[in-house]
Design a protein around this motif. Sequence first.
Motif, PDB file in Angstrom:
ATOM      1  N   TRP A   1     -13.375  62.661   7.139  1.00 35.48           N
ATOM      2  CA  TRP A   1     -13.318  62.718   8.592  1.00 35.48           C
ATOM      3  C   TRP A   1     -14.379  61.860   9.273  1.00 35.48           C
ATOM      4  O   TRP A   1     -14.134  61.218  10.289  1.00 35.48           O
ATOM      5  CB  TRP A   1     -13.446  64.178   9.021  1.00 35.48           C
ATOM      6  CG  TRP A   1     -13.400  64.375  10.495  1.00 35.48           C
ATOM      7  CD1 TRP A   1     -14.405  64.796  11.299  1.00 35.48           C
ATOM      8  CD2 TRP A   1     -12.279  64.142  11.353  1.00 35.48           C
ATOM      9  NE1 TRP A   1     -13.991  64.849  12.612  1.00 35.48           N
ATOM     10  CE2 TRP A   1     -12.691  64.453  12.659  1.00 35.48           C
ATOM     11  CE3 TRP A   1     -10.964  63.708  11.134  1.00 35.48           C
ATOM     12  CZ2 TRP A   1     -11.834  64.332  13.749  1.00 35.48           C
ATOM     13  CZ3 TRP A   1     -10.117  63.590  12.230  1.00 35.48           C
ATOM     14  CH2 TRP A   1     -10.555  63.895  13.515  1.00 35.48           C
TER      15      TRP A   1
ATOM     16  N   GLY B   1      -8.503  57.632  23.127  1.00 35.60           N
ATOM     17  CA  GLY B   1      -7.542  57.289  22.073  1.00 35.60           C
ATOM     18  C   GLY B   1      -6.163  57.844  22.382  1.00 35.60           C
ATOM     19  O   GLY B   1      -5.150  57.149  22.220  1.00 35.60           O
TER      20      GLY B   1
ATOM     21  N   PHE C   1     -13.116  58.348   9.523  1.00 36.93           N
ATOM     22  CA  PHE C   1     -12.020  58.190  10.478  1.00 36.93           C
ATOM     23  C   PHE C   1     -12.533  58.340  11.906  1.00 36.93           C
ATOM     24  O   PHE C   1     -12.172  57.574  12.795  1.00 36.93           O
ATOM     25  CB  PHE C   1     -10.915  59.215  10.194  1.00 36.93           C
ATOM     26  CG  PHE C   1      -9.764  59.104  11.151  1.00 36.93           C
ATOM     27  CD1 PHE C   1      -8.895  58.031  11.094  1.00 36.93           C
ATOM     28  CD2 PHE C   1      -9.565  60.064  12.142  1.00 36.93           C
ATOM     29  CE1 PHE C   1      -7.851  57.905  11.994  1.00 36.93           C
ATOM     30  CE2 PHE C   1      -8.515  59.950  13.042  1.00 36.93           C
ATOM     31  CZ  PHE C   1      -7.657  58.868  12.962  1.00 36.93           C
ATOM     32  N   ARG C   2     -13.383  59.341  12.101  1.00 40.69           N
ATOM     33  CA  ARG C   2     -13.925  59.567  13.446  1.00 40.69           C
ATOM     34  C   ARG C   2     -14.672  58.332  13.953  1.00 40.69           C
ATOM     35  O   ARG C   2     -14.652  58.016  15.138  1.00 40.69           O
ATOM     36  CB  ARG C   2     -14.846  60.782  13.438  1.00 40.69           C
ATOM     37  CG  ARG C   2     -15.362  61.172  14.817  1.00 40.69           C
ATOM     38  CD  ARG C   2     -16.202  62.427  14.762  1.00 40.69           C
ATOM     39  NE  ARG C   2     -17.227  62.318  13.725  1.00 40.69           N
ATOM     40  CZ  ARG C   2     -17.872  63.349  13.217  1.00 40.69           C
ATOM     41  NH1 ARG C   2     -17.603  64.569  13.618  1.00 40.69           N
ATOM     42  NH2 ARG C   2     -18.781  63.174  12.287  1.00 40.69           N
TER      43      ARG C   2
ATOM     44  N   SER D   1     -14.030  60.093  23.221  1.00 40.73           N
ATOM     45  CA  SER D   1     -13.342  58.988  22.544  1.00 40.73           C
ATOM     46  C   SER D   1     -11.910  59.346  22.169  1.00 40.73           C
ATOM     47  O   SER D   1     -10.998  58.528  22.291  1.00 40.73           O
ATOM     48  CB  SER D   1     -14.100  58.581  21.286  1.00 40.73           C
ATOM     49  OG  SER D   1     -15.328  58.019  21.637  1.00 40.73           O
ATOM     50  N   PHE D   2     -11.720  60.590  21.706  1.00 39.78           N
ATOM     51  CA  PHE D   2     -10.362  60.995  21.326  1.00 39.78           C
ATOM     52  C   PHE D   2      -9.455  61.085  22.552  1.00 39.78           C
ATOM     53  O   PHE D   2      -8.263  60.827  22.465  1.00 39.78           O
ATOM     54  CB  PHE D   2     -10.380  62.310  20.544  1.00 39.78           C
ATOM     55  CG  PHE D   2     -10.630  62.104  19.073  1.00 39.78           C
ATOM     56  CD1 PHE D   2      -9.571  61.899  18.199  1.00 39.78           C
ATOM     57  CD2 PHE D   2     -11.923  62.066  18.564  1.00 39.78           C
ATOM     58  CE1 PHE D   2      -9.793  61.676  16.847  1.00 39.78           C
ATOM     59  CE2 PHE D   2     -12.153  61.845  17.218  1.00 39.78           C
ATOM     60  CZ  PHE D   2     -11.088  61.651  16.355  1.00 39.78           C
TER      61      PHE D   2
ATOM     62  N   PHE E   1     -27.231  69.158  18.217  1.00 41.20           N
ATOM     63  CA  PHE E   1     -26.634  67.990  17.581  1.00 41.20           C
ATOM     64  C   PHE E   1     -25.120  68.151  17.463  1.00 41.20           C
ATOM     65  O   PHE E   1     -24.342  67.247  17.790  1.00 41.20           O
ATOM     66  CB  PHE E   1     -27.262  67.769  16.203  1.00 41.20           C
ATOM     67  CG  PHE E   1     -26.643  66.619  15.465  1.00 41.20           C
ATOM     68  CD1 PHE E   1     -26.901  65.309  15.858  1.00 41.20           C
ATOM     69  CD2 PHE E   1     -25.784  66.829  14.396  1.00 41.20           C
ATOM     70  CE1 PHE E   1     -26.329  64.248  15.193  1.00 41.20           C
ATOM     71  CE2 PHE E   1     -25.204  65.783  13.728  1.00 41.20           C
ATOM     72  CZ  PHE E   1     -25.479  64.482  14.131  1.00 41.20           C
TER      73      PHE E   1
ATOM     74  N   ILE F   1     -12.720  55.814  15.828  1.00 42.61           N
ATOM     75  CA  ILE F   1     -12.301  56.298  17.156  1.00 42.61           C
ATOM     76  C   ILE F   1     -13.514  56.324  18.095  1.00 42.61           C
ATOM     77  O   ILE F   1     -13.461  55.805  19.208  1.00 42.61           O
ATOM     78  CB  ILE F   1     -11.707  57.728  17.069  1.00 42.61           C
ATOM     79  CG1 ILE F   1     -10.642  57.819  15.984  1.00 42.61           C
ATOM     80  CG2 ILE F   1     -11.218  58.197  18.430  1.00 42.61           C
ATOM     81  CD1 ILE F   1      -9.251  57.550  16.400  1.00 42.61           C
ATOM     82  N   THR F   2     -14.584  56.991  17.648  1.00 41.97           N
ATOM     83  CA  THR F   2     -15.736  57.201  18.538  1.00 41.97           C
ATOM     84  C   THR F   2     -16.758  56.073  18.426  1.00 41.97           C
ATOM     85  O   THR F   2     -17.584  55.897  19.317  1.00 41.97           O
ATOM     86  CB  THR F   2     -16.464  58.514  18.181  1.00 41.97           C
ATOM     87  OG1 THR F   2     -17.044  58.368  16.867  1.00 41.97           O
ATOM     88  CG2 THR F   2     -15.506  59.686  18.162  1.00 41.97           C
TER      89      THR F   2
ATOM     90  N   VAL G   1     -22.215  65.692  18.995  1.00 39.23           N
ATOM     91  CA  VAL G   1     -21.116  65.094  18.223  1.00 39.23           C
ATOM     92  C   VAL G   1     -19.779  65.428  18.874  1.00 39.23           C
ATOM     93  O   VAL G   1     -18.911  64.568  19.041  1.00 39.23           O
ATOM     94  CB  VAL G   1     -21.145  65.585  16.756  1.00 39.23           C
ATOM     95  CG1 VAL G   1     -19.892  65.128  16.006  1.00 39.23           C
ATOM     96  CG2 VAL G   1     -22.393  65.086  16.052  1.00 39.23           C
TER      97      VAL G   1
ATOM     98  N   VAL H   1     -21.946  60.201  11.544  1.00 36.14           N
ATOM     99  CA  VAL H   1     -23.061  61.129  11.336  1.00 36.14           C
ATOM    100  C   VAL H   1     -23.780  60.711  10.061  1.00 36.14           C
ATOM    101  O   VAL H   1     -23.163  60.572   9.016  1.00 36.14           O
ATOM    102  CB  VAL H   1     -22.559  62.580  11.220  1.00 36.14           C
ATOM    103  CG1 VAL H   1     -23.710  63.518  10.895  1.00 36.14           C
ATOM    104  CG2 VAL H   1     -21.869  62.994  12.517  1.00 36.14           C
TER     105      VAL H   1
ATOM    106  N   VAL I   1     -19.274  63.411  22.210  1.00 39.33           N
ATOM    107  CA  VAL I   1     -18.937  62.007  21.952  1.00 39.33           C
ATOM    108  C   VAL I   1     -17.504  61.904  21.429  1.00 39.33           C
ATOM    109  O   VAL I   1     -16.723  61.051  21.849  1.00 39.33           O
ATOM    110  CB  VAL I   1     -19.932  61.397  20.950  1.00 39.33           C
ATOM    111  CG1 VAL I   1     -19.444  60.055  20.444  1.00 39.33           C
ATOM    112  CG2 VAL I   1     -21.302  61.267  21.579  1.00 39.33           C
ATOM    113  N   SER I   2     -17.139  62.801  20.518  1.00 42.42           N
ATOM    114  CA  SER I   2     -15.812  62.769  19.918  1.00 42.42           C
ATOM    115  C   SER I   2     -14.745  63.059  20.961  1.00 42.42           C
ATOM    116  O   SER I   2     -13.723  62.370  21.024  1.00 42.42           O
ATOM    117  CB  SER I   2     -15.701  63.810  18.795  1.00 42.42           C
ATOM    118  OG  SER I   2     -16.634  63.514  17.792  1.00 42.42           O
TER     119      SER I   2
END
Lengths: 244, 218
Positions: free
Chosen positions: B202, A22, B205-206, A18-19, A7, B209-210, A11, B214, A14-15
């Motif tokens: 966080w 961004g 905020f995340r 996207s970042f 998991f 963006i994404t 995360v 969670v 995916v982050s």
Amino acid sequence: MSRDPDFEQEVRRVSRRSFLWGGLALGGAVGVWQAILRSPRSDGMLAPLRAVNGFNGALWQRMFREGAQAPTFEPSLAGARFNGDIGLRSPLNLADWRLRLEGLPGGERLLTLDDLLALPRTEQTTELMCVEGWSQIMTFAGVRMTDLLDALGSPTIPPFVGMETPDGRYQVALDAASALHPQTLLAYEMNGRPLEPRHGAPLRLAMPVKYGFKQIKRIGRIRFTERPPLDYWHARGYDWFAGL
Amino acid sequence: MPKALRTKHSLAIRWFHWINFPVLLVMIWSGLLIYGANRVYRIGVGDWTLYAFDTAFAERFNLRFRLAEGMAWHFTFAWLFVLNGAAYVLYLVFSKQWRHLAPGRGALKGAWRVFLDDLRFRRNAPEAEGYNSAQRFAYSGVILLGVLSTVTGLAIYKPVQLSWLTAVFGGYQSARWIHFWITGLFVLFIVVHVLQVIRAGWNAFRAIITGKEVVEES
């Protein structure tokens, strides 16, 4: 507390994606900002901004409705505010003053103040809006531009009108539709009295469809032209159309 | 409890948000450059002034003698602000996501309880699915601010061609005053919004963006 490595990895995946997007978007935005700031100037305005403002002006010029009139007020509400004397600093002998008209069929004309006083007189109380943000209700009396042109036998005119002070130091450029607006006056009176020198004696423009900087004081010459004439504040970064 | 990723903000919403953010900053900054040519507003009543946006204010933030520049930026970025804002509102309507933002029945009372809770006066904010009542008021209200700033802006931009609109806002100077203070409310929104995101942490905020947050699955 149990941690689920799969998991956590999901995360992060995916982050990260996207970042990254961004970051690219942020870089793009900074790039656009820098590109605008570093672009050359066009008539005192950064070129990309001049292009959009020119588009805005052309758009509003097409949508300009001569039937739309500026609100009028009771003359008792009128006051005065002085701002700007560019073109007024040279000495002027009122007795020698003539209004020079160029570009109309039949050639150049020279008019005296008495010639203008003999034409139909129009008085109106409207709000003068300064580009700075203040506004002032004022009463002007004078000759409608359309009445003058009718008297001269030229009801239609070329697409542009240029006006300047006798010393040539201050110039405004107008589109024909705004110049022919029924509230556009060549004014010789302000608030019931002959124009004072600092307000543009003997003749100034009063047109509530434009900002104050287009309402030139102490007119010496009017030219009707096919191409846009010089405009003092346009050359210094302001909008050309400046219509309200 | 097992955790899961749940979609919170769609891609469209995230683009609208992040386009709007710098555009709104440019609008506020260029608006202040315009205002810097006529420094007349203040917070106060009668002779009493709490804070004046006067010449000293304008000089501190380098706002004076930049009118032409301010107008050029303002009437360029106004297009982006209006087009992005209109696309956002249309998206909310057609995706039916406006339901996530519109305050429902009893929202006023709920928002008050959230407000007291946020200020640590009481710990009794109602449980909310999605946005709570205070958030709903804030996010719907800021859309209203966007609409109002656009129409008051047009009333100032074309007070002759659109003189009926200028009259709706009480005339030219009145429309300018309203436009200025709408900007004040925008700034207030931004400050509270950023503080609340910092407080939420966080994960919140995340999510902008994404798109994912969670959540703990029960």
